[in-house]
Scaffold this active site. Structure first.
Site, mmCIF file in Angstrom:
data_model
loop_
_atom_site.group_PDB
_atom_site.id
_atom_site.type_symbol
_atom_site.label_atom_id
_atom_site.label_comp_id
_atom_site.label_asym_id
_atom_site.label_seq_id
_atom_site.Cartn_x
_atom_site.Cartn_y
_atom_site.Cartn_z
ATOM 1 N N ASP A 403 0.822 -1.206 0.000
ATOM 2 C CA ASP A 403 0.000 0.000 0.000
ATOM 3 C C ASP A 403 0.860 1.261 0.000
ATOM 4 O OD1 ASP A 403 -2.601 1.410 0.432
ATOM 5 O OD2 ASP A 403 -1.640 1.956 2.321
ATOM 6 N N GLU A 456 1.083 -0.454 -5.144
ATOM 7 C CA GLU A 456 0.125 0.628 -5.389
ATOM 8 C C GLU A 456 0.960 1.905 -5.523
ATOM 9 O OE1 GLU A 456 -3.437 3.323 -3.570
ATOM 10 O OE2 GLU A 456 -1.800 2.564 -2.359
#
Length: 728
Positions: A403, A456
């Site tokens: 993330d 990401e």
């Protein structure tokens, strides 16, 4: 035989003060049993105890109470015997071995690796571990707290009074350790840390592998007893590199997929549902323990503990095992960029910045009110890299979606001028983060070549999926955020205006092969006022569903892998809510709109089926020769047409028509070495809720040049639809 202890070898004033204030670095040199010139001195520190008795074979000797909970006695023995303590409290007597009669449980090599920041199985040496040590059964507790003046162990076993169990410092490693006999799985505990200023703080274990159910915050001693049954899956999962294999991902927020279900109950429903729809993998939103459910797991306090909201760590293993046995890979959303400021967790863990950066500007994340990890500190990098390995090794995960990579890579991420300091080269790159991500991927791929990592990363950082030995970050796949933003922007326009935004649907193909991409339609796009996927589309309900269907088929044909968030597979009309999850009632046969939603789900199933059986859609995802435009400039028609090729050159023709008009005899150039083309998928089929305008007969190429080809076909384009055609 019972006899009183001899003259009291009481704890000295200095040691007594340090034990009372929690600042003793080596309590084992004071407490326990120690040879002295006149025999063996026994000392115990048991606040609130009425008496302490030493039991050694037939010998029973009651120690003298020296005040403040200190007990001592001198026995005329030649050597330290095997002994136990009987500790009497009001209404109860504890019979236990003495925690201060044991040698350290951690060896010099483990401590060396910890100090070097290279202990790749850190979870096996830090935290709480049931074990047998020197013939006694108990639990070893160890914690890294280099700035602490002292560390004590507190829990239900000592009425949460840490004075009873001071821990010892293991030299310059910064590790504190204590073996407590008699404690085992299920024991609740925390560490009571004496800060440099002398104040105390009670902290959950950073390495805890199990926690209480939030909002309770204690750590729990745990030991796995799970027997895996996924050998077949594990032995074959790395046979084909991910960039040359089909990968279709269903993103799931487990607590809300079916609210109220546990890990084991989810294992009864989720694998069958995902397998029926044909997805190859699930991606689970963060499951590491987090205090606030509304963070969806992105504000982690227990990096090594699956959330207790849904069950135990072994219950989570059961779910992963069930998915594997159903032929479904498991990816986990992993959050190494930041952590919350809760005063019982990692923030200023031992009284000073430890896991967070020393520089307040570098420590504070400007967007989320959290703290950023100090990725330049080797012990912090070790904590995170070992954590990635832990999830993959202990829970058989097939990959990690990392993330917020962009927020890690840039020193000026969301920071205005004057709020950040350039690196040593004068740039805005976070060199510590780059080194960390390279180390993470190199280490993970060295130990587990069949595990994949996904970034990401929302910027144009060069080399996200380039191997680390070629200077890249080393990820296997990168989320294509540009494709997602551009395509959703295009679709939000009324079809009559889409011609002016046609470039948003073609631009992604100018860079589609510069990285290894996955196309994400994730949870982030269906919350916070962004509306659900189908609700983003303009027009009436029929047009919205038609756009939804056409878009999904365009996405599945576009170079790159696919990710779809739960609920969008049946065109959920409302935004996702973490409190109630998908609107499953829309699929109730009694609901009047059930056929509309079932049609979308049937399409997703068919997309995945065709996808898995059509190598042209995945074999050459990263090779430019696997893609060829037929027409990229038919903006006035709202048409996109391209070919995908497998390694043998076998093509699939994808045609997307984002206009509500029906276009008859629409001519497209095609390669001239095929006899006929057959429509294999049409999102306008009545099965999916469409108007059933299609091309029922094979399409024979005509010797009419078009789009750079010497032959072409004429076909009917349904309204707001995508067609897939294959040659005979």
């Amino acid at each position: 035989m019972r006899e009183p202890a001899g003259p009291s070898p009481a704890v000295g004033a200095d040691d007594r003060e340090r034990l009372l204030t929690g600042t003793h670095h080596d309590p084992h040199t004071v407490l326990g049993a120690h040879p002295v010139p006149d025999g063996v001195a026994f000392r115990a520190f048991r606040p609130y105890a009425l008496s302490v008795t030493v039991v050694a074979g037939p010998l029973r000797a009651e120690l003298r109470h020296d005040s403040d909970g200190f007990f001592s006695g001198l026995l005329p023995l030649r050597e330290v015997p095997e002994y136990r303590l009987l500790v009497a409290y009001e209404g109860t007597v504890q019979d236990t071995e003495d925690a201060y009669g044991f040698l350290p449980t951690l060896g010099a090599f483990d401590l060396h690796l910890i100090a070097e920041g290279r202990h790749e199985q850190l979870w096996k040496v830090l935290g709480a571990h049931p074990m047998t040590h020197q013939g006694a059964t108990g639990t070893r507790f160890s914690v890294w707290a280099p700035n602490a003046r002292g560390v004590r162990l507190a829990g239900g076993f000592n009425f949460w009074d840490g004075r009873t169990y001071p821990m010892r410092s293991l030299g310059s490693s910064g590790v504190w350790e204590l073996f407590v006999p008699g404690l085992g799985p299920g024991t609740l505990y925390k560490f009571e840390i004496t800060r440099p200023d002398g104040t105390h703080t009670l902290r959950a274990d950073p390495m805890a592998r199990r926690t209480e159910v939030p909002p309770a915050t204690a750590s729990i001693v745990t030991e796995s007893a799970y027997a895996w049954r996924d050998t077949e899956w594990m032995s074959g999962r790395g046979d084909v590199a991910v960039c040359r294999a089909p990968l279709s991902v269903y993103e799931v927020h487990l607590p809300s997929w079916r609210p109220g279900l546990t890990y084991r109950q989810l294992a009864e429903q989720l694998p069958g549902y995902v397998r029926d729809l044909g997805f190859t993998h699930v991606e689970l939103m963060p499951l590491a323990e987090h205090p606030f459910g509304g963070s969806w797991g992105y504000q982690v306090t227990g990096f090594y503990a699956p959330t207790a909201r849904l069950g135990t760590p072994d219950d989570f293993r059961f779910l992963v095992d069930a998915l594997h046995r159903a032929g479904i890979g498991v990816l986990l959303d992993w959050v190494p960029a930041h952590f919350p400021r809760d005063d019982w967790a990692l923030a200023q863990f031992d009284g000073r910045p430890l896991y967070e950066h020393q520089d307040p500007q570098r420590a504070a994340h400007p967007d989320w009110g959290t703290l950023e990890f100090d990725l330049g500190r080797r012990e912090v990098r070790n904590f995170l890299i070992a954590n990635a390995l832990y999830w993959c090794e202990e829970f058989h995960l097939d990959g990690l979606r990392v993330d917020a990579v962009a927020s890690m890579l840039y020193l000026d991420y969301s920071r205005t001028p004057g709020r950040w300091t350039p690196n040593i080269h004068g740039g805005n790159e976070n060199l510590d983060a780059v080194a960390f991500l390279q180390d993470l991927n190199a280490t993970l791929h060295r130990r587990h070549p069949d595990v994949i990592t996904l970034a990401e990363e929302s910027t144009a950082w060069n080399g996200v999926t380039r191997p680390t030995h070629h200077g890249g970050l080393g990820f296997d796949l990168k989320w294509n955020m540009g494709w997602m933003h551009d395509s959703l922007t295009y679709l939000a326009h009324n079809p009559v205006h889409r011609r002016h935004h046609h470039h948003r649907m073609t631009f992604s193909l100018t860079y589609a092969h510069t990285e290894h991409y996955i196309l994400p339609l994730s949870h982030d796009e269906v919350v916070h006022g962004k509306r659900s996927l189908v609700s983003k589309m303009p027009g009436d309900w029929w047009q919205q569903r038609a756009d939804h269907r056409a878009y999904l088929a365009y996405m599945w044909a576009h170079p790159g892998k696919q990710l779809l968030f739960m609920g969008q597979e049946f065109a959920q009309a409302t935004e996702w809510s973490h409190t109630h999850g998908p609107d499953w009632w829309l699929l109730d046969p009694a609901h009047p709109a059930e056929p509309d939603h079932r049609g979308i789900r049937d399409l997703v199933r068919d997309l995945n089926t065709h996808y898995r059986h059509t190598p042209a859609l995945w074999q050459n995802d990263t090779d430019p020769t696997g893609f060829h435009w037929i027409t990229a400039d038919a903006a006035d028609d709202n048409v996109l047409a391209f070919l995908r090729h497998d390694t043998h050159g076998t093509p699939l023709l994808a045609v997307s028509h984002f206009s509500p008009a029906v276009r008859h005899d629409y001519r497209l150039g095609v390669p001239d070495h095929h006899h006929t083309w057959h429509e294999t998928l049409n999102t306008d089929h009545t099965r999916y809720g469409g108007s059933n305008i299609h091309n029922p007969e094979p399409l024979t190429p005509e010797p009419t040049p078009c789009h750079g080809h010497t032959t072409s076909i004429r076909l009917t384009l349904p309204p707001l639809a995508t067609l897939w055609l294959r040659p005979d």
